[in-house]
Design an enzyme around this catalytic site. Structure first.
Site, PDB file in Angstrom:
ATOM      1  N   ASN A  21       0.824  -1.211   0.000  1.00 50.36           N
ATOM      2  CA  ASN A  21       0.000   0.000   0.000  1.00 50.36           C
ATOM      3  C   ASN A  21       0.860   1.265   0.000  1.00 50.36           C
ATOM      4  O   ASN A  21       0.346   2.357   0.224  1.00 50.36           O
ATOM      5  CB  ASN A  21      -0.906   0.024   1.227  1.00 50.36           C
ATOM      6  CG  ASN A  21      -1.831  -1.178   1.280  1.00 50.36           C
ATOM      7  OD1 ASN A  21      -2.385  -1.580   0.257  1.00 50.36           O
ATOM      8  ND2 ASN A  21      -1.991  -1.759   2.447  1.00 50.36           N
ATOM      9  N   LYS A  65       0.021   3.866   4.747  1.00 47.19           N
ATOM     10  CA  LYS A  65      -0.201   3.539   3.339  1.00 47.19           C
ATOM     11  C   LYS A  65       0.565   4.546   2.479  1.00 47.19           C
ATOM     12  O   LYS A  65       1.787   4.537   2.508  1.00 47.19           O
ATOM     13  CB  LYS A  65      -1.685   3.427   3.076  1.00 47.19           C
ATOM     14  CG  LYS A  65      -2.129   2.061   3.640  1.00 47.19           C
ATOM     15  CD  LYS A  65      -3.493   1.910   4.110  1.00 47.19           C
ATOM     16  CE  LYS A  65      -3.627   0.530   4.765  1.00 47.19           C
ATOM     17  NZ  LYS A  65      -4.767   0.425   5.644  1.00 47.19           N
ATOM     18  N   GLU A 103     -15.804   4.060   3.716  1.00 46.36           N
ATOM     19  CA  GLU A 103     -14.458   4.381   3.252  1.00 46.36           C
ATOM     20  C   GLU A 103     -14.617   5.276   2.036  1.00 46.36           C
ATOM     21  O   GLU A 103     -15.650   5.242   1.372  1.00 46.36           O
ATOM     22  CB  GLU A 103     -13.725   3.085   2.855  1.00 46.36           C
ATOM     23  CG  GLU A 103     -13.276   2.301   4.054  1.00 46.36           C
ATOM     24  CD  GLU A 103     -12.810   0.882   3.734  1.00 46.36           C
ATOM     25  OE1 GLU A 103     -12.197   0.655   2.677  1.00 46.36           O
ATOM     26  OE2 GLU A 103     -13.061  -0.001   4.567  1.00 46.36           O
ATOM     27  N   ASP A 141     -13.412   6.953   6.201  1.00 48.24           N
ATOM     28  CA  ASP A 141     -12.080   6.365   6.348  1.00 48.24           C
ATOM     29  C   ASP A 141     -11.314   6.626   5.046  1.00 48.24           C
ATOM     30  O   ASP A 141     -11.637   6.062   4.002  1.00 48.24           O
ATOM     31  CB  ASP A 141     -12.245   4.862   6.624  1.00 48.24           C
ATOM     32  CG  ASP A 141     -10.914   4.129   6.801  1.00 48.24           C
ATOM     33  OD1 ASP A 141      -9.859   4.708   6.470  1.00 48.24           O
ATOM     34  OD2 ASP A 141     -10.944   2.974   7.259  1.00 48.24           O
ATOM     35  N   HIS A 190     -13.888  -1.668   6.348  1.00 51.04           N
ATOM     36  CA  HIS A 190     -12.746  -2.408   6.884  1.00 51.04           C
ATOM     37  C   HIS A 190     -13.067  -3.062   8.240  1.00 51.04           C
ATOM     38  O   HIS A 190     -13.851  -2.531   9.024  1.00 51.04           O
ATOM     39  CB  HIS A 190     -11.599  -1.401   7.055  1.00 51.04           C
ATOM     40  CG  HIS A 190     -10.273  -2.019   7.333  1.00 51.04           C
ATOM     41  ND1 HIS A 190      -9.743  -2.076   8.592  1.00 51.04           N
ATOM     42  CD2 HIS A 190      -9.357  -2.587   6.505  1.00 51.04           C
ATOM     43  CE1 HIS A 190      -8.549  -2.642   8.538  1.00 51.04           C
ATOM     44  NE2 HIS A 190      -8.291  -2.962   7.274  1.00 51.04           N
ATOM     45  N   HIS A 216      -7.111   4.768   2.001  1.00 52.98           N
ATOM     46  CA  HIS A 216      -6.525   4.542   0.680  1.00 52.98           C
ATOM     47  C   HIS A 216      -6.678   5.746  -0.247  1.00 52.98           C
ATOM     48  O   HIS A 216      -6.471   5.631  -1.461  1.00 52.98           O
ATOM     49  CB  HIS A 216      -7.131   3.285   0.048  1.00 52.98           C
ATOM     50  CG  HIS A 216      -6.810   2.060   0.826  1.00 52.98           C
ATOM     51  ND1 HIS A 216      -5.631   1.371   0.680  1.00 52.98           N
ATOM     52  CD2 HIS A 216      -7.490   1.428   1.823  1.00 52.98           C
ATOM     53  CE1 HIS A 216      -5.599   0.355   1.532  1.00 52.98           C
ATOM     54  NE2 HIS A 216      -6.722   0.372   2.228  1.00 52.98           N
ATOM     55  N   SER A 228     -10.781  -0.688   0.353  1.00 53.91           N
ATOM     56  CA  SER A 228      -9.442  -1.269   0.417  1.00 53.91           C
ATOM     57  C   SER A 228      -9.266  -2.513  -0.438  1.00 53.91           C
ATOM     58  O   SER A 228      -8.167  -2.792  -0.894  1.00 53.91           O
ATOM     59  CB  SER A 228      -9.086  -1.600   1.865  1.00 53.91           C
ATOM     60  OG  SER A 228      -9.987  -2.545   2.393  1.00 53.91           O
TER      61      SER A 228
HETATM   62  C1  LIG Z   1      -5.291  -0.382   6.694  1.00 55.77           C
HETATM   63  C2  LIG Z   1      -6.649   0.087   6.981  1.00 55.77           C
HETATM   64  C3  LIG Z   1      -7.045   0.403   8.281  1.00 55.77           C
HETATM   65  C4  LIG Z   1      -6.195   0.131   9.481  1.00 55.77           C
HETATM   66  O1  LIG Z   1      -5.089   0.956   9.537  1.00 55.77           O
HETATM   67  P1  LIG Z   1      -3.744   0.443  10.195  1.00 55.77           P
HETATM   68  O2  LIG Z   1      -2.953   1.654  10.382  1.00 55.77           O
HETATM   69  O3  LIG Z   1      -3.135  -0.526   9.233  1.00 55.77           O
HETATM   70  O4  LIG Z   1      -4.123  -0.225  11.493  1.00 55.77           O
HETATM   71  C5  LIG Z   1      -8.297   0.954   8.450  1.00 55.77           C
HETATM   72  N1  LIG Z   1      -9.126   1.157   7.405  1.00 55.77           N
HETATM   73  C6  LIG Z   1      -8.779   0.814   6.155  1.00 55.77           C
HETATM   74  C7  LIG Z   1      -9.735   1.044   5.043  1.00 55.77           C
HETATM   75  C8  LIG Z   1      -7.546   0.258   5.901  1.00 55.77           C
HETATM   76  O5  LIG Z   1      -7.212  -0.104   4.674  1.00 55.77           O
END
Ligand SMILES: *Cc1c(COP(=O)(O)O)cnc(C)c1O
Length: 435
Positions: A47, A287, A224, A253, A133, A256, A228
């Protein structure tokens, strides 16, 4: 049965279902090429979309922070661990995301738990996109709030759930609830319920739409911005119109999308011009930002409240200062000309890949390109065949995606060359024609 016997049985079950997973040791930094065992593999699994995880500017910032603040942070932020790099990171994040404030967490996973658990309790309602997620699903469950799930990216179904939530509020025997929200916060929300067009342009604080009656029912929608595992994009304008119509709050969220979309890469919420209309934005630092950690961006009051109420923040040692410093360096970098150039390169790689595998690009295309194979065995086999050709694309299976929706999850980065992309496409095309 002993623990070991129980585990042996359960592990066998996973193997039988082709769901057994194991760690692969990597002996190199994240980059388009990774060293696994004796093999050097072309890597389409990370990522690290802009290639920042191993960027000199981030490494230098991390080293400098270690030299100045040490390797560890000593305690929770509320005890004695609130080191300067976290404060610098939070001001950088707030400026970047165009919010009043930001609060850093040790991981995105912890950020989701912190904010959802702090805001909601058993009298409240949380409405989730079907594909959010696991960190959000787990946080919702732990909060005790009533959970409703709407069909993926389907505003019509979201509205059904919001109607239900509004009804649940009105029928409730508790004081306050949804109806009191419109009464107690005055005209704007009352207008909003009947005529969304009459809404004031911005609702800038979560408190503005918050039920003023203590114990009133709260409704939080979570989605999101870029999903993801599917790489598709939420219909944010429609979702925002709905949450305003029904007096709910919205958490997006941006795991990404951060670093990749919007002005200077600040995110997809900004690209939709909605920064002031989303109460809670979640960011991950691991990411495109190339470091590790998570953050919640929103109003000053939201950050203040989380410091007081977010259990994953309060009861956890602060992250290492190096991670915060590297993330702050990444935020500077993505806003620079170099950042803009990296985003442009990534856009070219994404377009090149779609063209090479003969797919149409979606309206907003992202660096995540799923190749859905359905059956778990097929996905694992395809991933193995790619690895035999020294290309690493992970097979993503349950529980990361639904059963029977197994896939190759290709992630493209600005650090890939167009030759790298062509090589991947050629092998994928050959696999497809052989089947
Ligand atoms: C990776 C991810 C998370 C969690 O984040 P981390 O820092 O890896 O714990 C939360 N939401 C989404 C959509 C993700 O891809």
């Amino acid at each position: 049965m002993s623990l070991d016997e129980d585990l042996a049985r359960r592990l066998d079950e996973l193997r039988d279902q082709h769901l057994f997973r194991e760690l692969r040791r990597v002996d190199s930094p994240q980059s388009p090429h990774i060293q696994i065992g004796s093999k050097n593999l072309l890597n389409f699994s990370s990522n690290d979309y802009l290639g920042l995880a191993n960027h000199p500017a981030l490494k230098e910032a991390a080293i400098h922070a270690i030299e100045q603040y040490g390797a560890g942070s000593g305690a929770s932020r509320l005890i004695s661990g609130s080191l300067a790099p976290f404060h610098e990171l939070e001001s950088a994040l707030a400026q970047f995301k165009k919010t009043e404030a930001a609060l850093a967490f040790s991981a995105g996973y912890a950020a989701a738990h912190g904010v959802i658990g702090a805001l909601l309790g058993k009298d409240d309602i949380i409405i989730l996109d079907k594909l959010v997620h696991a960190s959000i699903v787990d946080a919702a469950k732990l909060s005790g709030a009533k959970i409703r799930v709407f069909a993926h990216n389907d505003p019509g179904d979201l509205e059904d759930k919001l109607k239900w939530a509004a009804g649940a509020g009105q029928n409730s025997s508790e004081r306050g609830c949804v109806r009191s929200a419109s009464r107690s916060i005055g005209e704007s929300a009352a207008v909003a319920r009947d005529d969304p067009a009459a809404l004031p342009e911005f609702v800038s604080h979560p408190s503005a739409t918050r039920p003023a009656t203590p114990g009133a029912r709260r409704i939080l929608i979570v989605t999101e911005s870029v999903f993801s595992m599917d790489g598709d994009v939420a219909p944010l304008p429609q979702i925002i119109a709905l949450k305003e119509k029904y007096g709910a709050w919205l958490m997006v969220d941006e795991a990404h999308a951060t670093g990749l979309f919007g002005e200077n890469g600040c995110g997809l919420v900004d690209q939709f011009g909605a920064a002031g209309r989303v109460e809670i934005q979640m960011v991950t630092l691991g990411k495109a930002l190339g470091s590790a950690g998570g953050a919640i961006c929103g109003s000053r009051r939201l950050a203040d409240f989380l410091v007081n109420r977010a259990r994953s923040f309060i009861f956890s040692t602060a992250p290492v200062p190096a991670a915060a410093a590297a993330a702050a360096a990444a935020i500077r970098l993505v806003q620079s000309d170099e950042g803009a150039q990296l985003r442009e390169t990534l856009r070219q790689r994404i377009a090149g890949f779609h063209a090479a595998i003969g797919r149409n690009q979606p309206g907003i295309s992202t660096a995540i390109v799923p190749i859905i194979l359905g059956d778990e065995t097929n996905a694992v086999e395809a991933s193995t065949k790619l690895r035999q050709q020294n290309i690493f694309v992970p097979a993503v299976r349950y529980p990361s995606v639904a059963r029977g929706a197994a896939r190759l999850r290709v992630t493209l980065t600005a650090a890939h060359t167009s030759d790298d992309i062509d090589r991947l496409a050629a092998v994928l095309n050959a696999l497809a024609t052989r089947e």
